[in-house]
Design a protein around this motif. Structure first.
Motif, PDB file in Angstrom:
ATOM      1  N   PHE A 176       0.764  -1.399   0.065  1.00 21.98           N
ATOM      2  CA  PHE A 176      -0.147  -0.119   0.174  1.00 21.98           C
ATOM      3  C   PHE A 176       0.878   1.148   0.083  1.00 21.98           C
ATOM      4  N   SER A 177       2.043   1.161  -0.499  1.00 22.70           N
ATOM      5  CA  SER A 177       2.820   2.193  -0.615  1.00 22.70           C
ATOM      6  C   SER A 177       2.772   3.097  -1.698  1.00 22.70           C
ATOM      7  N   ASP A 178       1.490   2.777  -2.710  1.00 26.05           N
ATOM      8  CA  ASP A 178       1.481   3.795  -3.652  1.00 26.05           C
ATOM      9  C   ASP A 178       0.798   4.900  -3.508  1.00 26.05           C
ATOM     10  N   GLY A 179       0.527   5.608  -2.148  1.00 25.98           N
ATOM     11  CA  GLY A 179      -0.110   6.800  -1.829  1.00 25.98           C
ATOM     12  C   GLY A 179      -1.638   6.792  -1.955  1.00 25.98           C
ATOM     13  N   LEU A 180      -2.414   5.716  -1.706  1.00 22.90           N
ATOM     14  CA  LEU A 180      -3.759   5.568  -1.688  1.00 22.90           C
ATOM     15  C   LEU A 180      -4.157   4.956  -0.326  1.00 22.90           C
ATOM     16  N   GLU A 232      -9.239   3.890  -4.969  1.00 22.90           N
ATOM     17  CA  GLU A 232      -9.187   5.227  -5.634  1.00 22.90           C
ATOM     18  C   GLU A 232     -10.438   6.120  -4.881  1.00 22.90           C
ATOM     19  N   GLU A 233     -11.440   5.657  -4.909  1.00 20.66           N
ATOM     20  CA  GLU A 233     -12.746   6.149  -4.562  1.00 20.66           C
ATOM     21  C   GLU A 233     -12.719   6.852  -3.059  1.00 20.66           C
ATOM     22  N   THR A 234     -12.140   5.764  -2.035  1.00 19.48           N
ATOM     23  CA  THR A 234     -12.057   6.250  -0.670  1.00 19.48           C
ATOM     24  C   THR A 234     -11.103   7.353  -0.665  1.00 19.48           C
ATOM     25  N   THR A 235      -9.973   7.303  -1.324  1.00 24.02           N
ATOM     26  CA  THR A 235      -8.815   8.268  -1.064  1.00 24.02           C
ATOM     27  C   THR A 235      -9.387   9.745  -1.669  1.00 24.02           C
ATOM     28  N   ARG A 236     -10.475   9.668  -2.734  1.00 20.98           N
ATOM     29  CA  ARG A 236     -10.641  10.836  -3.295  1.00 20.98           C
ATOM     30  C   ARG A 236     -11.655  11.470  -2.417  1.00 20.98           C
ATOM     31  N   LEU A 281      -2.899  11.650  -8.346  1.00 17.46           N
ATOM     32  CA  LEU A 281      -3.305  11.857  -9.688  1.00 17.46           C
ATOM     33  C   LEU A 281      -1.975  12.631 -10.477  1.00 17.46           C
ATOM     34  N   ALA A 282      -1.507  13.494  -9.794  1.00  9.42           N
ATOM     35  CA  ALA A 282      -0.390  14.348 -10.487  1.00  9.42           C
ATOM     36  C   ALA A 282       0.822  13.143 -10.802  1.00  9.42           C
ATOM     37  N   ARG A 283       0.955  12.279  -9.763  1.00  4.67           N
ATOM     38  CA  ARG A 283       2.131  11.177 -10.002  1.00  4.67           C
ATOM     39  C   ARG A 283       1.716  10.253 -11.110  1.00  4.67           C
ATOM     40  N   LYS A 284       0.439   9.955 -11.173  1.00  9.46           N
ATOM     41  CA  LYS A 284      -0.024   8.861 -12.295  1.00  9.46           C
ATOM     42  C   LYS A 284      -0.038   9.804 -13.590  1.00  9.46           C
ATOM     43  N   ASN A 285      -0.289  10.939 -13.643  1.00 13.94           N
ATOM     44  CA  ASN A 285      -0.185  11.613 -14.837  1.00 13.94           C
ATOM     45  C   ASN A 285       1.474  12.064 -15.350  1.00 13.94           C
ATOM     46  N   GLY A 286       2.237  11.512 -14.487  1.00  7.39           N
ATOM     47  CA  GLY A 286       3.653  11.454 -14.969  1.00  7.39           C
ATOM     48  C   GLY A 286       4.591  12.645 -14.500  1.00  7.39           C
ATOM     49  N   ASN A 287       3.996  13.349 -13.508  1.00  8.41           N
ATOM     50  CA  ASN A 287       4.447  14.387 -13.095  1.00  8.41           C
ATOM     51  C   ASN A 287       5.592  14.067 -11.735  1.00  8.41           C
ATOM     52  N   ARG A 288       6.529  15.080 -11.503  1.00  8.66           N
ATOM     53  CA  ARG A 288       7.538  14.644 -10.558  1.00  8.66           C
ATOM     54  C   ARG A 288       6.804  14.356  -9.313  1.00  8.66           C
ATOM     55  N   THR A 289       7.507  13.368  -8.668  1.00  7.15           N
ATOM     56  CA  THR A 289       6.813  12.937  -7.360  1.00  7.15           C
ATOM     57  C   THR A 289       6.690  14.033  -6.398  1.00  7.15           C
ATOM     58  N   GLU A 290       5.263  14.177  -5.897  1.00  8.52           N
ATOM     59  CA  GLU A 290       5.062  15.282  -5.000  1.00  8.52           C
ATOM     60  C   GLU A 290       5.286  14.862  -3.790  1.00  8.52           C
ATOM     61  N   ALA A 291       5.770  15.959  -2.869  1.00 12.43           N
ATOM     62  CA  ALA A 291       5.826  15.796  -1.269  1.00 12.43           C
ATOM     63  C   ALA A 291       4.565  15.959  -0.857  1.00 12.43           C
ATOM     64  N   VAL A 292       4.105  15.077   0.302  1.00 13.81           N
ATOM     65  CA  VAL A 292       2.807  15.094   1.048  1.00 13.81           C
ATOM     66  C   VAL A 292       3.247  15.043   2.269  1.00 13.81           C
ATOM     67  N   GLY A 293       2.931  16.251   3.136  1.00 12.22           N
ATOM     68  CA  GLY A 293       3.311  16.149   4.528  1.00 12.22           C
ATOM     69  C   GLY A 293       4.855  15.894   4.804  1.00 12.22           C
ATOM     70  N   GLY A 294       5.681  16.299   4.124  1.00 14.24           N
ATOM     71  CA  GLY A 294       7.110  15.983   4.064  1.00 14.24           C
ATOM     72  C   GLY A 294       7.532  14.285   3.618  1.00 14.24           C
ATOM     73  N   THR A 307       7.274  11.451   0.596  1.00 16.87           N
ATOM     74  CA  THR A 307       6.620  11.271  -0.762  1.00 16.87           C
ATOM     75  C   THR A 307       5.660  10.498  -0.660  1.00 16.87           C
ATOM     76  N   GLN A 308       4.951  10.113  -1.701  1.00 20.05           N
ATOM     77  CA  GLN A 308       3.735   9.038  -1.725  1.00 20.05           C
ATOM     78  C   GLN A 308       4.309   7.717  -1.401  1.00 20.05           C
ATOM     79  N   ALA A 309       5.024   7.319  -1.833  1.00 21.96           N
ATOM     80  CA  ALA A 309       5.738   5.971  -1.784  1.00 21.96           C
ATOM     81  C   ALA A 309       6.203   5.889  -0.227  1.00 21.96           C
ATOM     82  N   ASP A 310       6.336   7.021   0.339  1.00 25.52           N
ATOM     83  CA  ASP A 310       6.829   6.882   1.878  1.00 25.52           C
ATOM     84  C   ASP A 310       5.497   6.725   2.992  1.00 25.52           C
ATOM     85  N   LEU A 311       4.317   7.000   2.239  1.00 25.20           N
ATOM     86  CA  LEU A 311       3.249   7.021   3.232  1.00 25.20           C
ATOM     87  C   LEU A 311       2.896   5.670   3.627  1.00 25.20           C
ATOM     88  N   GLY A 312       2.945   4.780   2.821  1.00 28.54           N
ATOM     89  CA  GLY A 312       2.482   3.490   3.275  1.00 28.54           C
ATOM     90  C   GLY A 312       1.268   3.392   3.571  1.00 28.54           C
TER      91      GLY A 312
END
Ligand code: ADE
Length: 249
Positions: A171-175, A213-217, A228-241, A243-248
């Protein structure tokens, strides 16, 4: 060499508290980690062992003195290689990326505040990170420290079974995670979503992804737009310090 938690607090009896139970408790017994406390009061001044004083500039409440906090820190003998963390609602939000960083090192030194806070000069001069566990105010930093330690200890090698370590990864994909169901298939008139009984693993995987996806939205627009930004190929965005991959999550 076990992972070492050192906690500076006015309430040493609050540790290890709930972390003496369950997975963390067993790991504590097995020496995977250790939990030491340093009683701030023992470093207080005068007959009353005062640890705080009135704020310069006026205002309500009391502030923990820098000399007292420093004496307690020195007594812990926590090396400069160990992150120093002050739990405060003024801190940056604790993220899974921080937890991973702490868990990967030799341990943490946690300073628990009471009253209005700790003299800022001490925090700056001694390189103390300021961390919050959420946008609400607790009566003191101790319960926040327990939260931080729980999050770290479960990541220490051997604390969780391989099954649960796997869950962290998947579940480290940020959802947020999809919902779970178990027997009975009909409970109190409520049925389990049919697809889960179908045995069609591809369909189940698609349903779970859609649910995630629905629950996260709905619940976490912040995570959703970053995903969404990541999925659309943007650079990894920081969330609360983190990266999404770190959120777990
Ligand atoms: N102390 C009081 N409230 C807190 C919070 N939300 N996070 C960390 N420490 C705290």
């Amino acid at each position: 060499m076990s992972w070492q938690a050192t906690v500076v607090t006015l309430f040493p009896d609050m540790f290890p508290g709930p972390l003496g139970q369950s997975l963390a408790g067993r790991a504590l017994e097995n020496g995977v980690w250790s939990c030491r406390t340093e009683d701030l009061r023992e470093h207080g001044l005068g007959r009353h062992r005062a640890v705080d004083d009135t704020p310069f500039g006026g205002g309500a409440g009391m502030v923990i003195r820098p000399d007292v906090a420093d004496a307690a820190l020195a007594a812990t003998q926590a090396g400069a290689n160990i992150p120093r963390v002050y739990l405060t609602p003024r801190g940056r939000p604790l993220a899974q990326a921080d937890v991973r960083r702490y868990a990967a090192g030799p341990g943490v030194m946690l300073l628990c505040g009471r009253f209005e806070g700790v003299d800022e000069r001490f925090l700056q001069a001694r390189g103390v990170e300021q961390v919050s566990i959420g946008d609400y105010v607790l009566s003191g930093g101790e319960t926040a420290a327990l939260v931080l330690l729980d999050a770290c200890v479960r990541l220490l090698p051997g604390v969780m079974g391989s099954e649960q370590s796997g869950v962290e990864e998947s579940f480290s994909d940020g959802l947020l995670e999809y919902p779970h169901y178990t027997r009975p298939a009909v409970w109190d008139g409520h049925e389990v979503p049919e697809v889960l009984l179908s045995g069609n693993h591809a369909a189940i995987a698609r349903w779970r992804q859609a649910q995630a996806e629905e629950t996260t939205r709905e619940r976490r627009p912040d995570l959703w737009s970053a995903w969404l930004a990541r999925k659309n190929g943007n650079r990894t965005e920081a969330v609360g310090g983190a990266t999404q991959a770190d959120l777990g999550v």
